[in-house]
Design a protein around this motif. Structure first.
Motif, PDB file in Angstrom:
ATOM      1  N   ALA A   1       0.838  -1.207   0.000  1.00  9.13           N
ATOM      2  CA  ALA A   1       0.000   0.000   0.000  1.00  9.13           C
ATOM      3  C   ALA A   1       0.869   1.253   0.000  1.00  9.13           C
ATOM      4  CB  ALA A   1      -0.920  -0.003   1.217  1.00  9.13           C
ATOM      5  N   ASP A   2       1.945   1.248   0.795  1.00  7.10           N
ATOM      6  CA  ASP A   2       2.835   2.411   0.834  1.00  7.10           C
ATOM      7  C   ASP A   2       3.512   2.632  -0.513  1.00  7.10           C
ATOM      8  OD1 ASP A   2       2.174   2.942   3.377  1.00  7.10           O
ATOM      9  OD2 ASP A   2       3.987   2.085   4.298  1.00  7.10           O
ATOM     10  N   LEU A   3       3.960   1.513  -1.086  1.00  7.58           N
ATOM     11  CA  LEU A   3       4.636   1.616  -2.387  1.00  7.58           C
ATOM     12  C   LEU A   3       3.696   2.194  -3.436  1.00  7.58           C
ATOM     13  CD1 LEU A   3       6.496  -1.771  -2.848  1.00  7.58           C
ATOM     14  CD2 LEU A   3       7.499   0.508  -2.793  1.00  7.58           C
ATOM     15  N   PHE A   4       2.484   1.653  -3.456  1.00 13.77           N
ATOM     16  CA  PHE A   4       1.520   2.063  -4.478  1.00 13.77           C
ATOM     17  C   PHE A   4       1.173   3.542  -4.301  1.00 13.77           C
ATOM     18  CE2 PHE A   4      -2.753   1.410  -6.666  1.00 13.77           C
ATOM     19  CZ  PHE A   4      -2.185   1.198  -7.914  1.00 13.77           C
ATOM     20  N   GLY A   5       0.920   3.924  -3.028  1.00 15.94           N
ATOM     21  CA  GLY A   5       0.588   5.323  -2.738  1.00 15.94           C
ATOM     22  C   GLY A   5       1.719   6.250  -3.159  1.00 15.94           C
ATOM     23  N   ALA A   6       2.948   5.855  -2.809  1.00 14.64           N
ATOM     24  CA  ALA A   6       4.099   6.702  -3.142  1.00 14.64           C
ATOM     25  C   ALA A   6       4.256   6.806  -4.658  1.00 14.64           C
ATOM     26  CB  ALA A   6       5.358   6.117  -2.522  1.00 14.64           C
ATOM     27  N   MET A   7       3.993   5.704  -5.334  1.00  9.70           N
ATOM     28  CA  MET A   7       4.138   5.731  -6.791  1.00  9.70           C
ATOM     29  C   MET A   7       3.110   6.668  -7.428  1.00  9.70           C
ATOM     30  SD  MET A   7       3.993   2.531  -9.437  1.00  9.70           S
ATOM     31  CE  MET A   7       2.225   2.389  -9.499  1.00  9.70           C
ATOM     32  N   LEU A   8       1.861   6.549  -6.978  1.00  4.51           N
ATOM     33  CA  LEU A   8       0.793   7.344  -7.587  1.00  4.51           C
ATOM     34  C   LEU A   8       0.969   8.840  -7.347  1.00  4.51           C
ATOM     35  CD1 LEU A   8      -2.394   5.210  -6.851  1.00  4.51           C
ATOM     36  CD2 LEU A   8      -1.030   5.284  -8.923  1.00  4.51           C
ATOM     37  N   THR A   9       1.508   9.174  -6.184  1.00  2.00           N
ATOM     38  CA  THR A   9       1.638  10.601  -5.879  1.00  2.00           C
ATOM     39  C   THR A   9       2.981  11.165  -6.358  1.00  2.00           C
ATOM     40  OG1 THR A   9       2.269   9.893  -3.671  1.00  2.00           O
ATOM     41  CG2 THR A   9       0.019  10.716  -3.946  1.00  2.00           C
ATOM     42  N   ASN A  10       3.635  10.390  -7.204  1.00  2.00           N
ATOM     43  CA  ASN A  10       4.865  10.910  -7.824  1.00  2.00           C
ATOM     44  C   ASN A  10       4.624  10.980  -9.338  1.00  2.00           C
ATOM     45  OD1 ASN A  10       7.372  11.412  -8.904  1.00  2.00           O
ATOM     46  ND2 ASN A  10       8.301   9.506  -8.169  1.00  2.00           N
ATOM     47  N   PRO A  11       3.907  12.031  -9.794  1.00  2.00           N
ATOM     48  CA  PRO A  11       3.522  12.098 -11.199  1.00  2.00           C
ATOM     49  C   PRO A  11       4.712  12.043 -12.152  1.00  2.00           C
ATOM     50  CG  PRO A  11       2.521  13.884  -9.944  1.00  2.00           C
ATOM     51  CD  PRO A  11       3.444  13.185  -9.025  1.00  2.00           C
ATOM     52  N   PHE A  12       5.814  12.661 -11.750  1.00  2.00           N
ATOM     53  CA  PHE A  12       6.965  12.673 -12.650  1.00  2.00           C
ATOM     54  C   PHE A  12       7.447  11.243 -12.917  1.00  2.00           C
ATOM     55  CE2 PHE A  12      11.551  12.874 -13.454  1.00  2.00           C
ATOM     56  CZ  PHE A  12      11.534  13.640 -14.606  1.00  2.00           C
ATOM     57  N   GLY A  13       7.555  10.477 -11.846  1.00  2.00           N
ATOM     58  CA  GLY A  13       7.998   9.087 -11.985  1.00  2.00           C
ATOM     59  C   GLY A  13       7.043   8.301 -12.886  1.00  2.00           C
ATOM     60  N   CYS A  14       5.734   8.484 -12.662  1.00  2.00           N
ATOM     61  CA  CYS A  14       4.751   7.732 -13.460  1.00  2.00           C
ATOM     62  C   CYS A  14       4.869   8.093 -14.944  1.00  2.00           C
ATOM     63  CB  CYS A  14       3.332   8.021 -12.989  1.00  2.00           C
ATOM     64  SG  CYS A  14       2.996   7.281 -11.393  1.00  2.00           S
ATOM     65  N   VAL A  15       5.057   9.388 -15.213  1.00  3.17           N
ATOM     66  CA  VAL A  15       5.179   9.796 -16.614  1.00  3.17           C
ATOM     67  C   VAL A  15       6.437   9.181 -17.223  1.00  3.17           C
ATOM     68  CG1 VAL A  15       5.518  11.771 -18.167  1.00  3.17           C
ATOM     69  CG2 VAL A  15       3.867  11.930 -16.302  1.00  3.17           C
ATOM     70  N   MET A  16       7.527   9.159 -16.450  1.00  2.00           N
ATOM     71  CA  MET A  16       8.780   8.606 -16.986  1.00  2.00           C
ATOM     72  C   MET A  16       8.650   7.105 -17.290  1.00  2.00           C
ATOM     73  SD  MET A  16      11.020  10.763 -17.587  1.00  2.00           S
ATOM     74  CE  MET A  16       9.940  12.085 -17.963  1.00  2.00           C
ATOM     75  N   PHE A  17       7.993   6.369 -16.374  1.00  2.75           N
ATOM     76  CA  PHE A  17       7.842   4.929 -16.616  1.00  2.75           C
ATOM     77  C   PHE A  17       6.862   4.663 -17.771  1.00  2.75           C
ATOM     78  CE2 PHE A  17       9.880   4.508 -12.440  1.00  2.75           C
ATOM     79  CZ  PHE A  17      10.813   3.533 -12.761  1.00  2.75           C
ATOM     80  N   THR A  18       5.854   5.530 -17.896  1.00  2.73           N
ATOM     81  CA  THR A  18       4.943   5.398 -19.046  1.00  2.73           C
ATOM     82  C   THR A  18       5.726   5.645 -20.335  1.00  2.73           C
ATOM     83  OG1 THR A  18       3.156   6.247 -17.671  1.00  2.73           O
ATOM     84  CG2 THR A  18       2.772   6.233 -20.037  1.00  2.73           C
TER      85      THR A  18
ATOM     86  N   GLN B   1       2.044  -7.674  -4.166  1.00  2.00           N
ATOM     87  CA  GLN B   1       3.352  -7.190  -3.729  1.00  2.00           C
ATOM     88  C   GLN B   1       3.591  -7.599  -2.261  1.00  2.00           C
ATOM     89  OE1 GLN B   1       5.860  -6.002  -5.320  1.00  2.00           O
ATOM     90  NE2 GLN B   1       7.094  -5.510  -3.523  1.00  2.00           N
ATOM     91  N   ASP B   2       2.541  -7.454  -1.440  1.00  2.00           N
ATOM     92  CA  ASP B   2       2.666  -7.874  -0.032  1.00  2.00           C
ATOM     93  C   ASP B   2       2.895  -9.377   0.078  1.00  2.00           C
ATOM     94  OD1 ASP B   2       2.465  -5.375   1.084  1.00  2.00           O
ATOM     95  OD2 ASP B   2       0.290  -5.456   1.319  1.00  2.00           O
ATOM     96  N   VAL B   3       2.186 -10.131  -0.785  1.00  2.00           N
ATOM     97  CA  VAL B   3       2.358 -11.588  -0.766  1.00  2.00           C
ATOM     98  C   VAL B   3       3.829 -11.923  -1.021  1.00  2.00           C
ATOM     99  CG1 VAL B   3       1.831 -13.725  -1.989  1.00  2.00           C
ATOM    100  CG2 VAL B   3      -0.014 -12.120  -1.484  1.00  2.00           C
ATOM    101  N   PHE B   4       4.417 -11.275  -2.022  1.00  2.00           N
ATOM    102  CA  PHE B   4       5.822 -11.572  -2.333  1.00  2.00           C
ATOM    103  C   PHE B   4       6.728 -11.180  -1.162  1.00  2.00           C
ATOM    104  CE2 PHE B   4       4.224 -10.897  -6.829  1.00  2.00           C
ATOM    105  CZ  PHE B   4       4.120 -12.257  -7.080  1.00  2.00           C
ATOM    106  N   GLN B   5       6.368 -10.036  -0.516  1.00  2.00           N
ATOM    107  CA  GLN B   5       7.246  -9.586   0.570  1.00  2.00           C
ATOM    108  C   GLN B   5       7.187 -10.484   1.798  1.00  2.00           C
ATOM    109  OE1 GLN B   5       6.759  -5.346   1.047  1.00  2.00           O
ATOM    110  NE2 GLN B   5       7.714  -4.971  -0.929  1.00  2.00           N
ATOM    111  N   THR B   6       6.037 -11.167   1.996  1.00  2.00           N
ATOM    112  CA  THR B   6       5.977 -12.082   3.139  1.00  2.00           C
ATOM    113  C   THR B   6       6.899 -13.295   2.928  1.00  2.00           C
ATOM    114  OG1 THR B   6       4.116 -13.246   2.190  1.00  2.00           O
ATOM    115  CG2 THR B   6       3.588 -11.558   3.833  1.00  2.00           C
TER     116      THR B   6
END
Ligand code: PFF
Length: 513
Positions: free
Chosen positions: A131-148, A302-307
């Motif tokens: 959840a933290d990862l996803f939230g951080a990703m979504l609220t970083n528009p620059f990063g999202c545009v770069m990966f797109t 993602q959480d499943v993998f981290q466990t």
């Protein structure tokens, strides 16, 4: 098998590319959770019936339309029909719109793959929750545009290579690799303690309600609409993809067999994806995890993998790479619909268009619309709200730009396009037109009656129902149901299109009147 337009290097190359187009994000997250939520086995049964009678017929008709005319979507409609030419435009508009969010989701997959790779490299360092990862990703528009952008550069490089030199080559490696990765993830998922609950959720009729996954069973109408919508999105129908891919196919290839293999393979991969995703999510987090929709892919898993500790990061890399390959192979088919349109148009004017330049321009145009969706971050960054306020329309597409683009394309353009196409073939130009094409390379007789009956009656009625259901799904709110309006629109479109087909000069000429 070569001409100036280019063509597939082999039938298997075509098949892998068409399966690549069909197998995508729709299979990996859409199918599993919709199946669980909509009654498990009942959903599967309805899905299979729709895939056989509706999906398989539309698939054969689209491949035949493309191969017969040797043109992309707009060219094919222009040549075949007099009343429904504009439907070709609909089937170029929709892939373009789908790419506005498909590319962003593809970008998310790259980011997640990179994250898991770095978790693997720096094992032992503190890792964030899904959840933290996803939230951080979504609220970083620059990063999202770069990966797109990165995702679009990959598509550009593949599409630039052309049909056999780019798309076919990618799928020849990508599809078998995807299959192997899927098997690895399935083995991991099914061997987790508690995985059997997930299996029951998927396959046992009524289990979702019995075990408290959902409160009450959905009505049969709503299951049909969900299964139908999922089916033609998953099979890449009514988007011009199969017309475009069919237009590069040799005359001696068997369209019936090819269509059957594509439908079968897509359904098998959807089921396999279910086995990879649902048991793992349910085993780790209980029933609600299976129903988390888009979150399932980027938070729960993602959480499943981290466990699982550092070996989990390895599974994470494999899983997100798998999803990325599936997304790329679908995205390049959507890009190709638009590219082929421009290439054919240049050829019709006696010019030879430069593929590299056309692909570049198409990818740039997609990047512009995708930037809005990426910056919006599923509504996290408030880009959607001003637009929503000025639009004043409410419904479930109302949360963010991605939902809105999805509603326009998957919700409206796809069922409308499929409905109109079947009436055009079934009633205006006559199924004989596509059957003549199908008979080149296939001598089986049962196809004639089956396809004619399906295109004239089964597909229009099923699609009207699905269109109605999609309108209901997208535009209803907790205070207001729009299903009545939706079914009304569906019925109206069927009658209007049928009248247009019935009075068309093409039909009159065919009937000798
Ligand atoms: N079939 C793809 C999926 O299941 O994700 C999505 C898609 C690709 C839809 C191509 C439509 C299309 F023309």
């Amino acid at each position: 098998m070569s001409n100036e337009r280019g063509s597939w290097g082999s039938n298997i190359g075509f098949l892998l590319a068409a399966i690549g187009s069909a197998v995508g994000l729709g299979n990996i997250w859409g199918f599993p959770y919709k199946m669980g939520k909509s009654g498990g086995f009942t959903f599967l049964l309805i899905y299979l019936l729709l895939a056989i009678f509706v999906g398989f017929s539309i698939m054969m008709a689209e491949l035949a339309m493309g191969r017969r005319t040797g043109k992309g979507t707009i060219g094919a409609y222009k040549e075949l029909t007099s009343r429904f030419k504009w439907v070709g435009w609909l089937a170029v508009f929709a892939p373009f719109v789908i790419m506005s969010f498909y590319s962003v989701l593809g970008g998310y997959c790259i980011e997640y793959m990179a994250l898991n790779l770095s978790n693997l490299a720096f094992a032992g360092a503190e890792v964030k929750t899904g959840a933290d990862l996803f939230g951080a990703m979504l609220t970083n528009p620059f990063g999202c545009v770069m990966f797109t952008l990165l995702f679009m550069i990959i598509c550009y490089l593949i599409n630039r290579g052309g049909i056999s030199g780019g798309i076919e080559k990618f799928n020849n490696v990508g599809m078998p690799a995807l299959f192997v990765m899927l098997v690895i993830i399935i083995i991991r998922s099914l061997t987790l303690p508690g995985a059997v609950e997930g299996l029951k959720f998927m396959f046992v009729p009524g289990y979702a309600v019995e075990a408290g996954f959902i409160e009450s069973a959905p009505s049969i109408g709503s299951v049909m609409a969900t299964a139908g919508g999922q089916m033609f999105f998953s099979l890449s129908l009514a988007m011009g993809v199969m017309i475009t891919y069919g237009s590069y196919l040799g005359k001696k290839e068997n369209l019936v067999k090819n269509a059957a293999v594509i439908v079968f393979a897509d359904t098998v991969v959807a089921l396999m994806a279910g086995l990879a995703v649902i048991p793992a999510a349910v085993a780790t987090y209980g029933p609600s995890a299976a129903l988390s929709g888009p979150k399932l892919l980027f938070i729960t898993l993602q959480d499943v993998f981290q466990t699982m500790g550092s070996v989990g990061s390895l599974f994470g890399v494999i899983f997100y790479l798998l999803v990325l390959v599936a997304a790329i192979s679908s995205a390049i088919s959507l890009v190709e619909v638009v590219v082929t349109f421009f290439m054919d148009r240049a050829a019709a004017k006696g010019k030879t268009g430069s593929r590299s330049r056309v692909v570049l321009l198409v990818c740039l145009a997609i990047m512009v619309e995708a930037t809005i969706v990426a910056v919006d971050g599923l509504g996290s960054n408030g880009v959607w709200v001003p637009f929503q306020n000025s639009l004043g329309v409410v419904g479930s597409f109302n949360d963010c730009w991605l939902d809105f683009m999805d509603c326009l394309s998957e919700g409206l353009a796809m069922p409308l396009g499929a409905l109109l196409m079947s009436i055009m073939v079934g009633w205006e130009i006559g199924s004989k037109t596509v059957l003549e094409e199908i008979h080149q390379g296939n001598s089986v007789k049962w196809v004639d009656g089956f396809l004619t009956f399906c295109l004239m009656f089964v597909v229009p009625l099923a699609m009207a129902f699905i269109l109605g259901g999609q309108i209901g799904d997208y535009f209803s709110t907790s205070e207001r149901s729009m299903y009545g309006v939706g079914y009304g629109v569906g019925a109206f479109v069927v009658v209007a299109a049928w009248l247009a087909a019935f009075t068309s000069p093409k039909r009159k000429a065919r009937k000798g009147k």
